[in-house]
Design a protein around this motif. Structure first.
Motif, mmCIF file in Angstrom:
data_model
loop_
_atom_site.group_PDB
_atom_site.id
_atom_site.type_symbol
_atom_site.label_atom_id
_atom_site.label_comp_id
_atom_site.label_asym_id
_atom_site.label_seq_id
_atom_site.Cartn_x
_atom_site.Cartn_y
_atom_site.Cartn_z
ATOM 1 N N TYR A 1 0.829 -1.206 0.000
ATOM 2 C CA TYR A 1 0.000 0.000 0.000
ATOM 3 C C TYR A 1 0.863 1.256 0.000
ATOM 4 O O TYR A 1 1.923 1.298 0.612
ATOM 5 N N ASP A 2 0.361 2.311 -0.684
ATOM 6 C CA ASP A 2 1.112 3.554 -0.783
ATOM 7 C C ASP A 2 0.533 4.625 0.155
ATOM 8 O O ASP A 2 -0.147 4.297 1.133
ATOM 9 N N TYR B 1 -6.310 5.623 -1.579
ATOM 10 C CA TYR B 1 -6.623 4.211 -1.804
ATOM 11 C C TYR B 1 -6.198 3.383 -0.594
ATOM 12 O O TYR B 1 -6.842 2.402 -0.246
ATOM 13 N N SER C 1 -1.617 7.013 -0.551
ATOM 14 C CA SER C 1 -2.803 7.667 -1.116
ATOM 15 C C SER C 1 -4.091 7.350 -0.368
ATOM 16 O O SER C 1 -4.124 6.540 0.561
ATOM 17 N N GLN D 1 -8.683 4.470 2.452
ATOM 18 C CA GLN D 1 -9.988 3.807 2.405
ATOM 19 C C GLN D 1 -9.898 2.327 2.731
ATOM 20 O O GLN D 1 -10.848 1.728 3.222
#
Lengths: 297, 297
Positions: free
Chosen positions: A272-273, A277, A275, A280
């Motif tokens: 995961y980065d 995204y 952001s 959430q």
């Protein structure tokens, strides 16, 4: 207390900007004149039906990261479904004071994204020109905190945030532990006074007084404050460029919690980065964390 | 078939714009040169881990509403969690061809939001200057459809949309029932040829040939096509200004389905408006609808 009502004409301090039905609740935006920042400030608040009916609900105050205002998390993080399910209130303030479009309010700024507008760090600046409006710590923990409790059906309040806002949540949570019932963070900046972004901002906001830098550094504050919460939850993505560049420094948070005897769940989430995204993908578990802490107290 | 792989160097037609880990899957964006619109086109695609591993997954093609591009639904509708849970692929194309920032592609436009760029209506324009690039029906049902099936691990494909995109989903779903396994819509425009927005757009795109208008009107097409799906799902908010102004006309869809013998679940959701706050509140159930239809076939 004047809990939220559809008829807001009796409100003296809050101007309702918008209302949208969302899941079993409503997403609201408000604007108000802040005496802390001496500017208008905007925040969003999600109110589940229980709160709209006047029943006290637990709340979580979400502090956003650099460059953001209340919109980013409200549009992109998708906290509404989980808050609807659990009956949680979710409040998203802005990250700094702002100049207005009409040019009547002139707030100091810097073209770099990590100083100035969008980069308030949830601290009270003491150096000109920043000190005139950059009083975000007072705004959040005094003014907005009291306003929320007087205007909405809020029981306890937890605090969380992302990136610079994760730092803010850790900083305010451990500076004012009597005000917050729970703390969590997603990809937080963990030691602002020792990060490349924070060093520039703190030099601007505090000048050379290193005591002020220390008092505005989450890891240093936690070390000093000692254990304040039964558990704090932090998620960090493994493919987060800022983490991999050494900006976020979760190892300093880990060391601070170790020194303080503060239980910490620090989850490294591979792939995961930085952001929304990622936000959430984990925010539902953060809301559940705050909800559980509210039930225990 | 060349299913998605992390190494995209072998791809001749798709340029990967971004990849972000999100829940148990990845949100991707791609850009490609379209032979239908004769412009570059961008779409987003959410791929659950099953699809990333090459296992065939059911997909839903989401058509967005006026003014939108692929970003709006990808950022604000929050389909990712449900698609991750069920193992669904979710594809969001743009709503029209676009001029490019460099000025090398000049696509006809109109300053009104319901004609021109952002308002392709998923039809093939036959009138100049629109016909040169506005070939969105061919783009979606032929070019993109085939591209998706050749490049990603897609089993069956359902179609859904919001507002103008809801009209597109109904129109394409009943014009090409052999291509789609399921149809649903959120706050759809139900009879474009008899709406104030659509009348202006169809006059531009089709001129005076009313046969073309009829063939591009979802309710008329459904009436003629007869029953094609075991069930279609449509949600309409009761506090939707466009609905209350008579623009959306769900009663015409209801009459068309009645005439066609097409089972329709048309849910009026009191209090919800036309925004992404409504979309996010019901999109999980739409994804479940498409998932169930895919299991049955």
């Amino acid at each position: 207390m004047s809990y939220y009502a559809r008829n807001t004409s009796s409100r003296s301090t809050l101007t309702q900007v918008s209302v949208n039905r969302c899941f079993d609740g409503e997403q609201h935006y408000y604007r108000h004149q802040s005496s802390s920042t001496n500017t208008p400030m905007t925040f969003s608040i999600y109110l589940p039906d229980e709160a709209l009916a006047g029943r006290l609900c637990p709340a979580v105050l979400y502090l956003s990261g650099l460059t953001c205002n209340a919109d980013n998390v409200t549009h992109k993080a998708h906290f509404q479904q989980k808050c609807s399910e659990l009956g949680m209130i979710f409040i998203a303030p802005d990250t700094s004071p702002r100049s207005d479009a009409e040019g009547t309010i002139d707030v100091a700024d810097d073209e770099r994204f990590f100083v100035g507008q969008g980069a308030g760090y949830y601290v009270n600046a003491t150096q000109a020109p920043w000190s005139e409006h950059y009083q975000m710590q007072s705004y959040i923990v005094d003014e907005l905190y009291d306003l929320l409790r007087s205007e909405f059906a809020i029981g306890s309040i937890g605090i969380m945030g992302h990136s610079m806002g994760g730092h803010g949540a850790l900083l305010l949570g451990f500076t004012y532990p009597s005000k917050f019932i729970s703390v969590s963070a997603i990809a937080p900046l963990c030691a602002a006074s020792e990060s490349t972004w924070g060093e520039v901002a703190y030099q601007a906001y505090f000048g050379d007084d290193k005591d002020q830098w220390d008092a505005a550094d989450a890891s240093k504050v936690i070390t000093k404050a000692g254990r304040q919460y039964s558990q704090i939850l932090v998620d960090q993505g493994g493919a987060d460029d800022f983490y991999n560049q050494g900006e976020l420094q979760p190892e300093k948070l880990q060391a601070a919690c170790q020194a303080a005897g503060q239980p910490l769940t620090l989850r490294y989430q591979a792939e995961y980065d930085h952001s929304y995204y990622f936000i959430q993908s984990v925010i539902g578990e953060h809301i559940e964390h705050h909800w559980r802490m509210a039930q225990l107290n």
